[in-house]
Scaffold this active site. Structure first.
Site, mmCIF file in Angstrom:
data_model
loop_
_atom_site.group_PDB
_atom_site.id
_atom_site.type_symbol
_atom_site.label_atom_id
_atom_site.label_comp_id
_atom_site.label_asym_id
_atom_site.label_seq_id
_atom_site.Cartn_x
_atom_site.Cartn_y
_atom_site.Cartn_z
ATOM 1 N N CYS A 255 68.635 17.590 44.409
ATOM 2 C CA CYS A 255 69.172 18.960 44.386
ATOM 3 C C CYS A 255 68.141 19.972 44.869
ATOM 4 O O CYS A 255 68.474 21.147 45.068
ATOM 5 C CB CYS A 255 69.643 19.307 42.990
ATOM 6 S SG CYS A 255 70.861 18.147 42.361
ATOM 7 N N HIS B 48 69.017 26.409 41.680
ATOM 8 C CA HIS B 48 70.017 25.350 41.871
ATOM 9 C C HIS B 48 71.137 25.560 40.857
ATOM 10 O O HIS B 48 70.883 25.750 39.667
ATOM 11 C CB HIS B 48 69.341 23.994 41.671
ATOM 12 C CG HIS B 48 70.319 22.883 41.510
ATOM 13 N ND1 HIS B 48 71.375 22.696 42.384
ATOM 14 C CD2 HIS B 48 70.430 21.913 40.561
ATOM 15 C CE1 HIS B 48 72.073 21.645 41.991
ATOM 16 N NE2 HIS B 48 71.528 21.162 40.883
ATOM 17 N N ASN C 225 78.393 22.088 40.636
ATOM 18 C CA ASN C 225 77.056 21.696 41.098
ATOM 19 C C ASN C 225 77.219 20.923 42.409
ATOM 20 O O ASN C 225 77.800 19.837 42.420
ATOM 21 C CB ASN C 225 76.411 20.826 40.004
ATOM 22 C CG ASN C 225 75.048 20.290 40.387
ATOM 23 O OD1 ASN C 225 74.658 20.294 41.559
ATOM 24 N ND2 ASN C 225 74.322 19.794 39.404
HETATM 25 N N1 COA Z 1 84.814 17.440 27.418
HETATM 26 C C1 COA Z 1 84.739 17.272 26.095
HETATM 27 N N2 COA Z 1 83.751 16.613 25.476
HETATM 28 C C2 COA Z 1 82.798 16.114 26.261
HETATM 29 C C3 COA Z 1 82.802 16.236 27.650
HETATM 30 C C4 COA Z 1 83.868 16.937 28.223
HETATM 31 N N3 COA Z 1 83.970 17.124 29.546
HETATM 32 N N4 COA Z 1 81.704 15.662 28.159
HETATM 33 C C5 COA Z 1 81.022 15.161 27.122
HETATM 34 N N5 COA Z 1 81.692 15.427 25.961
HETATM 35 C C6 COA Z 1 81.320 15.079 24.605
HETATM 36 C C7 COA Z 1 80.370 13.918 24.530
HETATM 37 O O1 COA Z 1 81.074 12.710 24.608
HETATM 38 C C8 COA Z 1 79.741 14.136 23.191
HETATM 39 O O2 COA Z 1 80.625 13.654 22.210
HETATM 40 P P1 COA Z 1 80.057 12.890 20.896
HETATM 41 O O3 COA Z 1 79.197 13.906 20.217
HETATM 42 O O4 COA Z 1 81.300 12.536 20.182
HETATM 43 O O5 COA Z 1 79.291 11.736 21.427
HETATM 44 C C9 COA Z 1 79.687 15.659 23.061
HETATM 45 O O6 COA Z 1 80.611 16.166 24.020
HETATM 46 C C10 COA Z 1 78.331 16.260 23.319
HETATM 47 O O7 COA Z 1 77.803 15.634 24.497
HETATM 48 P P2 COA Z 1 76.417 16.055 25.050
HETATM 49 O O8 COA Z 1 76.176 15.273 26.308
HETATM 50 O O9 COA Z 1 75.388 16.006 23.956
HETATM 51 O O10 COA Z 1 76.728 17.585 25.391
HETATM 52 P P3 COA Z 1 75.742 18.692 25.879
HETATM 53 O O11 COA Z 1 75.851 19.845 24.980
HETATM 54 O O12 COA Z 1 74.373 18.156 26.194
HETATM 55 O O13 COA Z 1 76.412 19.116 27.244
HETATM 56 C C11 COA Z 1 76.058 18.812 29.566
HETATM 57 C C12 COA Z 1 76.533 18.174 28.274
HETATM 58 C C13 COA Z 1 76.136 17.740 30.670
HETATM 59 C C14 COA Z 1 76.992 19.945 29.894
HETATM 60 C C15 COA Z 1 74.615 19.329 29.408
HETATM 61 O O14 COA Z 1 73.799 18.334 28.875
HETATM 62 C C16 COA Z 1 74.034 19.776 30.696
HETATM 63 O O15 COA Z 1 74.504 20.713 31.299
HETATM 64 N N6 COA Z 1 72.933 19.140 31.145
HETATM 65 C C17 COA Z 1 72.329 19.453 32.412
HETATM 66 C C18 COA Z 1 73.099 18.758 33.455
HETATM 67 C C19 COA Z 1 72.734 19.215 34.820
HETATM 68 O O16 COA Z 1 72.804 20.358 35.093
HETATM 69 N N7 COA Z 1 72.402 18.276 35.663
HETATM 70 C C20 COA Z 1 72.194 18.504 37.023
HETATM 71 C C21 COA Z 1 70.765 18.667 37.334
HETATM 72 S S1 COA Z 1 70.565 18.471 39.014
#
Ligand code: COA
Length: 332
Positions: free
Chosen positions: A122, A258, A288
């Site tokens: 990215c 990004h 993204n």
């Molecule tokens: N809808 C509903 N629930 C969802 C879901 C969705 N689309 N995606 C994941 N969940 C659930 C998970 O299964 C998890 O459930 P559990 O607690 O029963 O296991 C819960 O939500 C929390 O998941 P988690 O991954 O801990 O959530 P989070 O608060 O970390 O948010 C992201 C997830 C991906 C949004 C966040 O981690 C993020 O933005 N990270 C950076 C990602 C990024 O930008 N990457 C690109 C870099 S180049």
């Protein structure tokens, strides 16, 4: 190389114009909630994303890149035949060989140009922009076209709710030339100014490569680890890009990180200390788009008039690798 070139004073580099390609086909949160266990409310609260674009089959990486590149060249008033180098940032090509930059250059009519791909995840656009600027400074090229084009949706499991909500497709482009050319086109001495394209601050965290990777055909990510990394380790690098450009974060008119996730962007903006800077929020309705996200977000700020010619903007990419790179640029 002639002795004259070996002794020539370096020229400063500047952005001459930007361009974009956005697919017409949207995938909204409601579309996703209709077939997966997710909701508009969850997606917006965790990511800020409302909708994303999904490229049609004919919107290949090359086709989208050509469209964005052609728009950038037309806006810059640059004849494609005069482009010396085309750099294509992408990490979502279907095949590693051949690289796609030569096809982008060919289809644009940049027949005399060098052409190569960059896979900087990215951060690919910011890495490529740094290469373009240094190439102009060194005298290897007068005009460089930097294109970033991605089809993330080819690599995301459509049934993986944690990933499919985040990613989209698209392309952005920027024309880089000598700062004195940019200034004379704008009818002002200011465009090159103290910063046309500032020196790059960059780095990697290769030890954490598995945090974002394609495994068994699909993109996998440790979301929480990426979130923590982006909001803690990267802000000092963004500050370093300002230092290298000889400015304070408070001098910035715009922040163009990004477009990973709105919560990450807002956290970075708070930590950086640029209270008056406009924060690019293209992620909200574009998702993204990996390397394409920075030029897409920049093109939107320029097109909407939220930034003006001569303003300073911080571009900052980070992602798979792990890689990061950022630089201050003056808006064309
Ligand atoms: N809808 C509903 N629930 C969802 C879901 C969705 N689309 N995606 C994941 N969940 C659930 C998970 O299964 C998890 O459930 P559990 O607690 O029963 O296991 C819960 O939500 C929390 O998941 P988690 O991954 O801990 O959530 P989070 O608060 O970390 O948010 C992201 C997830 C991906 C949004 C966040 O981690 C993020 O933005 N990270 C950076 C990602 C990024 O930008 N990457 C690109 C870099 S180049």
């Amino acid at each position: 190389m002639s002795p004259a070139l070996l002794t020539r004073a370096p020229r400063e580099a500047a952005l001459l114009a930007v361009g974009e390609h956005r697919s017409a086909h949207e995938l909204t949160n409601a579309d996703l909630a209709a077939r997966l266990d997710t909701s508009d409310e969850w997606i917006r609260r965790r990511t800020g994303i409302r909708t994303r674009r999904v490229a049609a089959p004919e919107e290949s990486i090359v086709a989208m890149g050509v469209n964005a590149g052609a728009k950038a060249l037309a806006t810059a008033g640059v004849d494609p035949a005069s482009v010396d180098l085309v750099i294509l940032a992408t990490c979502t090509a279907a095949r590693p060989i051949p690289g796609l930059a030569p096809q982008v250059a060919e289809q644009l009519g940049a027949r005399g140009a060098g052409a190569f791909d960059v896979n900087g995840g990215c951060a690919g656009f910011c890495y490529s922009l740094a290469m373009a600027a240094d190439t102009v400074r060194a005298g290897s090229a007068e005009t460089v076209l930097v294109v970033a084009s991605e089809r993330l949706t080819d690599w995301v499991d459509a049934d993986d709710r944690s990933m499919v909500v985040l990613f989209g497709d698209g392309a952005g482009a920027a024309v880089v030339g000598a700062a004195d050319v940019a200034a004379s086109r704008a009818g002002t001495g200011a465009v090159g100014g103290p910063v046309g394209i500032g020196p790059v601050a960059w780095g990697h965290d290769g030890a954490n490569a598995p945090v974002i990777e394609i495994r068994e055909q699909f993109l996998q990510m440790q979301g929480t680890a990426v979130f923590r990394w982006a909001t803690t380790s990267l802000v000092p690098v963004a500050r370093r890009a300002c230092e290298l450009a000889g400015i304070e974060p408070a001098d910035l008119a715009a922040l163009v990180p990004h477009q990973a996730n709105l919560r990450i962007l807002e956290s970075m903006a708070r930590s950086l200390g640029a209270p008056d800077a406009v924060l690019a929020r293209d992620v909200v309705d574009n998702g993204n788009t990996s390397a394409a996200s920075v030029p897409l977000a920049l093109a939107r700020l320029v097109g909407s008039g939220e930034v003006e010619s001569g303003d300073l903007a911080l571009l900052f990419g980070f992602g798979a690798g792990l890689t990061y790179a950022g630089q201050v640029v003056r808006i064309p």
